[in-house]
Write a protein that holds these residues in place. Structure first.
Motif, PDB file in Angstrom:
ATOM      1  N   GLY A  84       0.813  -1.215   0.000  1.00 34.91           N
ATOM      2  CA  GLY A  84       0.000   0.000   0.000  1.00 34.91           C
ATOM      3  C   GLY A  84       0.839   1.255   0.000  1.00 34.91           C
ATOM      4  O   GLY A  84       0.539   2.224  -0.706  1.00 34.91           O
ATOM      5  N   ILE A  85       1.906   1.256   0.781  1.00 34.31           N
ATOM      6  CA  ILE A  85       2.803   2.411   0.819  1.00 34.31           C
ATOM      7  C   ILE A  85       3.460   2.606  -0.548  1.00 34.31           C
ATOM      8  O   ILE A  85       3.573   3.733  -1.045  1.00 34.31           O
ATOM      9  CB  ILE A  85       3.853   2.242   1.933  1.00 34.31           C
ATOM     10  CG1 ILE A  85       3.177   2.353   3.301  1.00 34.31           C
ATOM     11  CG2 ILE A  85       4.964   3.266   1.806  1.00 34.31           C
ATOM     12  CD1 ILE A  85       4.075   2.000   4.462  1.00 34.31           C
TER      13      ILE A  85
ATOM     14  N   ARG B  59       2.289   1.687  -3.482  1.00 38.07           N
ATOM     15  CA  ARG B  59       1.295   2.199  -4.438  1.00 38.07           C
ATOM     16  C   ARG B  59       1.010   3.673  -4.213  1.00 38.07           C
ATOM     17  O   ARG B  59       0.831   4.439  -5.159  1.00 38.07           O
ATOM     18  CB  ARG B  59       0.003   1.399  -4.321  1.00 38.07           C
ATOM     19  CG  ARG B  59       0.107   0.023  -4.917  1.00 38.07           C
ATOM     20  CD  ARG B  59      -1.218  -0.696  -4.834  1.00 38.07           C
ATOM     21  NE  ARG B  59      -1.111  -2.030  -5.411  1.00 38.07           N
ATOM     22  CZ  ARG B  59      -2.082  -2.901  -5.398  1.00 38.07           C
ATOM     23  NH1 ARG B  59      -3.243  -2.613  -4.839  1.00 38.07           N
ATOM     24  NH2 ARG B  59      -1.918  -4.093  -5.939  1.00 38.07           N
ATOM     25  N   ALA B  60       0.957   4.084  -2.952  1.00 43.86           N
ATOM     26  CA  ALA B  60       0.725   5.500  -2.648  1.00 43.86           C
ATOM     27  C   ALA B  60       1.872   6.357  -3.161  1.00 43.86           C
ATOM     28  O   ALA B  60       1.646   7.450  -3.692  1.00 43.86           O
ATOM     29  CB  ALA B  60       0.544   5.687  -1.145  1.00 43.86           C
ATOM     30  N   LEU B  61       3.100   5.861  -3.041  1.00 40.63           N
ATOM     31  CA  LEU B  61       4.247   6.619  -3.557  1.00 40.63           C
ATOM     32  C   LEU B  61       4.206   6.716  -5.075  1.00 40.63           C
ATOM     33  O   LEU B  61       4.520   7.768  -5.650  1.00 40.63           O
ATOM     34  CB  LEU B  61       5.552   5.958  -3.101  1.00 40.63           C
ATOM     35  CG  LEU B  61       5.882   6.102  -1.618  1.00 40.63           C
ATOM     36  CD1 LEU B  61       7.113   5.280  -1.265  1.00 40.63           C
ATOM     37  CD2 LEU B  61       6.091   7.556  -1.261  1.00 40.63           C
TER      38      LEU B  61
ATOM     39  N   LEU C   1       1.478   6.684  -6.927  1.00 40.43           N
ATOM     40  CA  LEU C   1       0.427   7.633  -7.277  1.00 40.43           C
ATOM     41  C   LEU C   1       0.833   9.067  -6.973  1.00 40.43           C
ATOM     42  O   LEU C   1       0.373  10.000  -7.632  1.00 40.43           O
ATOM     43  CB  LEU C   1      -0.866   7.294  -6.529  1.00 40.43           C
ATOM     44  CG  LEU C   1      -1.619   6.089  -7.081  1.00 40.43           C
ATOM     45  CD1 LEU C   1      -2.816   5.780  -6.201  1.00 40.43           C
ATOM     46  CD2 LEU C   1      -2.067   6.338  -8.498  1.00 40.43           C
ATOM     47  N   ALA C   2       1.693   9.264  -5.975  1.00 43.01           N
ATOM     48  CA  ALA C   2       2.167  10.611  -5.675  1.00 43.01           C
ATOM     49  C   ALA C   2       3.087  11.120  -6.780  1.00 43.01           C
ATOM     50  O   ALA C   2       3.077  12.309  -7.112  1.00 43.01           O
ATOM     51  CB  ALA C   2       2.906  10.627  -4.333  1.00 43.01           C
TER      52      ALA C   2
ATOM     53  N   PRO D  38       0.252  10.565 -10.915  1.00 46.01           N
ATOM     54  CA  PRO D  38      -1.172  10.395 -10.596  1.00 46.01           C
ATOM     55  C   PRO D  38      -1.960   9.824 -11.778  1.00 46.01           C
ATOM     56  O   PRO D  38      -1.578   9.971 -12.934  1.00 46.01           O
ATOM     57  CB  PRO D  38      -1.638  11.803 -10.248  1.00 46.01           C
ATOM     58  CG  PRO D  38      -0.660  12.711 -10.877  1.00 46.01           C
ATOM     59  CD  PRO D  38       0.640  11.964 -10.966  1.00 46.01           C
TER      60      PRO D  38
END
Length: 97
Positions: A43-44, A46-48, A50-51, A54
């Motif tokens: 999850g971390i 994937r968040a990176l 997307l940051a 995007p």
């Protein structure tokens, strides 16, 4: 001594068994922790991602789809027109002989 001899030196004393055993236990514990926290780490990650990059909005995706469809339609019309011109040319050659 040459560079290879310096690089590949055999140790004078062997690696103690207890040090080897503790190193293996530490690696096994690290692997277990990584497996336990894998969903969190994924999850971390994937968040990176997307940051940094995007996702495009629905409007942007629709605009891209519309542009791609228009280009495909234009290409197919051009291919059809070129085929009709080729057919007319072949008929013209056939009528000359």
């Amino acid at each position: 001594m040459s560079f290879a001899d310096t690089l590949i030196q055999t140790p004078v004393t062997a690696l103690p068994f207890t040090q080897l055993l503790t190193g293996m236990v530490q690696l096994i514990l690290l692997a277990g922790l990584l497996m336990y926290f894998r969903p969190l780490l994924v999850g971390i990650a994937r968040a990176l991602v997307l940051a940094v990059r995007p996702r495009p909005t629905k409007d942007e995706l629709a605009a891209r789809r519309k542009l791609r469809d228009a280009q495909a339609l234009q290409a197919s019309n051009a291919a059809t027109a070129a085929g009709a011109n080729d057919t007319a040319g072949i008929r013209a050659f056939g009528s000359r002989s």
